[in-house]
Design an enzyme around this catalytic site. Structure first.
Site, mmCIF file in Angstrom:
data_model
loop_
_atom_site.group_PDB
_atom_site.id
_atom_site.type_symbol
_atom_site.label_atom_id
_atom_site.label_comp_id
_atom_site.label_asym_id
_atom_site.label_seq_id
_atom_site.Cartn_x
_atom_site.Cartn_y
_atom_site.Cartn_z
ATOM 1 N N HIS A 28 5.370 -14.941 -4.487
ATOM 2 C CA HIS A 28 6.359 -15.570 -3.597
ATOM 3 C C HIS A 28 6.758 -16.969 -4.057
ATOM 4 O O HIS A 28 7.643 -17.569 -3.455
ATOM 5 C CB HIS A 28 5.866 -15.645 -2.144
ATOM 6 C CG HIS A 28 5.688 -14.326 -1.485
ATOM 7 N ND1 HIS A 28 5.654 -14.188 -0.104
ATOM 8 C CD2 HIS A 28 5.533 -13.072 -1.977
ATOM 9 C CE1 HIS A 28 5.487 -12.914 0.209
ATOM 10 N NE2 HIS A 28 5.407 -12.226 -0.924
ATOM 11 N N ASP A 70 4.065 -9.033 -7.787
ATOM 12 C CA ASP A 70 4.297 -8.600 -6.405
ATOM 13 C C ASP A 70 5.703 -8.033 -6.251
ATOM 14 O O ASP A 70 6.648 -8.757 -6.040
ATOM 15 C CB ASP A 70 4.104 -9.796 -5.474
ATOM 16 C CG ASP A 70 4.234 -9.447 -4.015
ATOM 17 O OD1 ASP A 70 4.134 -8.257 -3.655
ATOM 18 O OD2 ASP A 70 4.453 -10.371 -3.210
ATOM 19 N N GLU A 98 9.824 -4.152 1.687
ATOM 20 C CA GLU A 98 8.580 -4.722 2.193
ATOM 21 C C GLU A 98 8.699 -6.225 2.381
ATOM 22 O O GLU A 98 8.173 -6.793 3.341
ATOM 23 C CB GLU A 98 7.434 -4.390 1.233
ATOM 24 C CG GLU A 98 6.035 -4.670 1.796
ATOM 25 C CD GLU A 98 5.558 -6.093 1.592
ATOM 26 O OE1 GLU A 98 4.584 -6.505 2.244
ATOM 27 O OE2 GLU A 98 6.170 -6.831 0.768
ATOM 28 N N GLU A 99 9.408 -6.880 1.471
ATOM 29 C CA GLU A 99 9.549 -8.335 1.561
ATOM 30 C C GLU A 99 10.523 -8.761 2.655
ATOM 31 O O GLU A 99 10.661 -9.950 2.942
ATOM 32 C CB GLU A 99 10.014 -8.902 0.214
ATOM 33 C CG GLU A 99 9.071 -8.618 -0.949
ATOM 34 C CD GLU A 99 7.743 -9.371 -0.861
ATOM 35 O OE1 GLU A 99 7.454 -9.975 0.200
ATOM 36 O OE2 GLU A 99 7.001 -9.343 -1.842
ATOM 37 N N HIS A 115 5.850 -1.424 -3.554
ATOM 38 C CA HIS A 115 7.239 -1.721 -3.186
ATOM 39 C C HIS A 115 7.970 -2.317 -4.379
ATOM 40 O O HIS A 115 7.387 -3.068 -5.172
ATOM 41 C CB HIS A 115 7.340 -2.636 -1.960
ATOM 42 C CG HIS A 115 6.744 -4.004 -2.124
ATOM 43 N ND1 HIS A 115 7.453 -5.081 -2.621
ATOM 44 C CD2 HIS A 115 5.509 -4.486 -1.841
ATOM 45 C CE1 HIS A 115 6.692 -6.160 -2.625
ATOM 46 N NE2 HIS A 115 5.502 -5.827 -2.176
ATOM 47 N N ASP A 156 11.040 -3.989 -4.067
ATOM 48 C CA ASP A 156 11.839 -5.164 -3.729
ATOM 49 C C ASP A 156 11.017 -6.423 -3.944
ATOM 50 O O ASP A 156 9.776 -6.370 -4.012
ATOM 51 C CB ASP A 156 12.355 -5.087 -2.294
ATOM 52 C CG ASP A 156 11.243 -5.176 -1.262
ATOM 53 O OD1 ASP A 156 10.223 -4.462 -1.420
ATOM 54 O OD2 ASP A 156 11.380 -5.939 -0.292
#
Length: 477
Positions: free
Chosen positions: A444, A144, A179-180, A111, A113
Site C-alpha cells: 500500500h 499485494d 479487494e482493495e 486478488h 486489483d
C-alpha cells in the site's frame, strides 16, 4: 498467537521422488513466474472509483489466460457480480477442476486489483514498471497481491508437471478484482457461484511472513470500520481577521474532535472498542522501529506488548482530509471539513458494534455544537482461525519443508473482511491464510516490493501442500 517452538506435525505421505519433482519444477519455473508477475504489475489495475476500469478488466483477462494455459482446469472464466447497491462489481477470475476418487477440493484465492500508486515522485522507480534491485522486485502489486496470484499459477504448474493426467485433486481458483476497494461484490459473487466455489480447504494468499527466512501462518486478523466524517460549523466561509477568535471554524472543531480519539500516549480512547487479550510472542522494539520507518526520536504509541497493540487491540487512523492545501490557503475560516477515518477492530468484536461505539463517541465529543455527518460507512469482521484442523497441520508441514524452518503462527494488524463471508457461506471449509509478503514489503506504500526468495519458497510451500493433499482422500483425515 504464539511462536511455534519445535513444531511437531505429522507428515502425510509424499514420496521422495514426488517431492524432488515438485522442488525441481518450482525452481525451473521461477524465471517464468517472475516474468508473469512483471507482466501483471505493468497493468495499473486500481479498482477504486475514479481510476480506469478498463485496466482492471485487462488484468482479469491476463490472469484468466495464465490459468487457462496451465491446462489443468475444466473451465476458466471472467465473471462479475453486483454490489449491495446493485452496481456491477469489478471482474474476477473463476477456474474449476472437479475432484475425482474422493480427493479433497482446494480453493485458491488471491486478488489482482491494486492500491493507487500515490505520488510517483515518492517511488524510486515507476510504480507500474517492475524493477529488480538486489533480491527484490519493486512495483505496485508486486507483492499485494499479484504475487499471490502468480504463486497459485506457479504451484498449479508444478502440480501439473508432476501428476499429469493422474491428478485427481479438486481445484478452484477465485481471483478477485476489487479487494482493495472493499470487496463490494464479493458476497453476491459467492451466492452466484456457491456450487462452483465449494471446497474442503481454502487458501487465502494475501498475508505476511515473520521475516524473509521464516514462514508464517496467519491465524488472526483485525476487523475494520471506515467512514467519512464531515464537520460543519458555518453556513459560509468568513474572513479570519473579522471573525476569528469568536466564530468556531470547522478546521478547529475537526482538530479538537479528532484529538479525543486517543489518549496522550496514543492509545485508542473510544469507549466500547475492545481488546482481545490474547497472548502474543515477544518482539523487538528496535525491529519494529526499523520496519515501520519511525524517524529518529519518534517512539511507538500505545501500551502493552508491541505485537499485542498490532494484533489484539483496536487502532484508529485518519487516512485523508479534504481541506484547502497550503498552497491554496487564504485567511479564511473554513465552514466545513471532511476526513476519512479508518479503525481496526480487535478479534472478538463485531464490526457493526464497533462502528456504533465510534459513532457514539464522535457525536458525544463534537465541540462548539459542530454539526456532524457520517457517510460512506464500510465494515469488515475480524477473523480467528481454528488451528485444530488437519489442513492447518498439512500447511505447517509444507511450510517447514519448503523453508527449512518451522512456521510461526501470527496475528496480523490488517484486515481481510471477506473471510467472514467465506466462513458464512462455507462453514465446513478449513481456511488457511498464507502470503508472500515480509516486513520490508511496504504494501500500500510507495516502493512496494517482493522478496524473490520468499516468492520462491511461497510457491514451493503451496505446491508441496497441494501435492500432499493430492495423495489423500477425504476419508484419510
Amino acid at each position: 498467537m504464539t511462536e511455534q517452538e519445535g513444531t511437531s506435525v505429522q507428515k502425510h505421505s509424499l514420496s521422495s521422488e514426488r517431492e524432488a519433482g515438485i522442488r525441481s519444477s518450482v525452481a525451473a519455473g521461477l524465471p517464468v513466474a517472475v516474468a508473469d508477475l512483471s507482466d501483471l504489475v505493468r497493468i495499473p489495475s486500481v479498482s477504486w472509483d475514479g481510476f480506469d476500469a478498463s485496466a482492471v478488466a485487462q488484468s482479469a483477462e491476463a490472469v484468466a489466460a495464465l490459468f487457462e494455459a496451465t491446462g489443468v482446469f475444466d473451465a476458466v472464466s471472467v465473471k462479475r457480480a453486483n454490489t449491495e447497491t446493485g452496481e456491477a462489481g469489478q471482474p474476477a477470475v473463476l477456474a474449476t477442476r472437479t475432484a475425482r476418487n474422493g480427493k479433497p477440493t482446494v480453493l485458491l484465492y488471491a486478488h489482482h486489483d491494486v492500491q493507487p500508486p500515490g505520488n510517483d515522485a515518492d517511488w524510486n522507480s515507476p510504480p507500474f514498471e517492475p524493477t529488480v534491485r538486489g533480491d527484490r522486485l519493486y512495483g505496485r502489486g508486486a507483492a499485494d497481491d499479484k504475487a499471490g496470484v502468480v504463486s497459485h499459477v506457479a504451484a498449479v504448474r508444478a502440480l501439473a508437471e508432476s501428476y499429469g493426467d493422474d491428478l485427481e485433486l479438486g481445484l478452484v481458483v477465485f481471483i478477485e478484482g476489487e479487494e482493495e476497494f472493499g470487496s463490494r461484490s464479493f458476497a453476491d459473487f459467492l451466492e452466484q457461484n456457491r456450487e462452483a466455489l465449494a471446497a474442503d480447504v481454502i487458501v487465502v494468499a494475501d498475508s505476511d511472513n515473520w521475516n524473509i527466512d521464516t514462514p508464517a501462518l496467519t491465524i488472526s486478523l483485525r476487523g475494520n470500520v471506515t467512514l467519512k466524517l464531515t464537520v460543519s460549523t458555518l453556513s459560509h466561509a468568513s474572513h479570519s481577521g473579522m471573525f476569528g477568535g469568536a466564530a468556531p471554524d470547522a478546521m478547529l472543531a475537526t482538530i479538537r474532535l479528532l484529538s479525543t480519539l486517543h489518549t496522550t500516549d496514543g492509545s485508542v480512547a473510544v469507549e466500547g472498542l475492545t481488546s482481545s487479550g490474547e497472548a502474543v510472542p515477544e518482539s523487538s522494539d528496535a525491529d519494529f522501529i526499523v520496519d515501520a520507518g519511525l524517524l529518529p526520536g519518534v517512539t511507538p504509541i500505545g501500551t502493552g506488548p508491541l505485537l499485542g497493540r498490532l494484533w489484539a487491540k483496536p487502532a484508529i487512523t485518519v487516512t485523508g482530509i479534504d481541506a484547502p492545501s497550503v498552497q491554496n490557503a487564504s485567511n479564511t475560516l473554513q465552514p466545513q471539513v471532511s476526513v476519512k477515518i479508518s479503525a481496526r477492530i480487535a478479534p472478538g468484536q463485531d464490526a457493526r458494534a464497533a462502528f456504533e461505539a465510534l459513532k457514539t463517541h464522535l457525536y458525544a465529543n463534537a465541540p462548539f455544537g459542530a454539526h456532524l455527518e457520517i457517510s460512506d460507512v464500510d465494515t469488515g469482521q475480524a477473523f480467528l482461525v481454528d488451528t485444530s484442523g488437519w489442513a492447518v497441520a498439512e500447511a505447517k508441514q509444507a511450510m517447514a519443508d519448503a523453508w527449512g524452518v518451522d512456521p510461526v503462527e501470527t496475528g496480523v494488524g490488517g484486515s481481510i473482511p471477506f473471510i467472514a463471508d467465506l466462513v458464512r457461506v462455507f462453514p465446513e471449509a478449513q481456511i488457511l491464510v498464507t502470503g508472500v509478503e515480509d516486513p520490508d514489503t511496504r504494501a500500500h506504500s510507495p516502493n512496494e516490493s517482493l522478496h524473490l526468495g520468499v516468492f520462491k519458497r511461497a510457491i514451493l510451500t503451496e505446491a508441496l501442500l497441494l501435492s500432499r493433499l493430492a495423495e489423500k482422500r477425504l476419508t484419510d483425515f
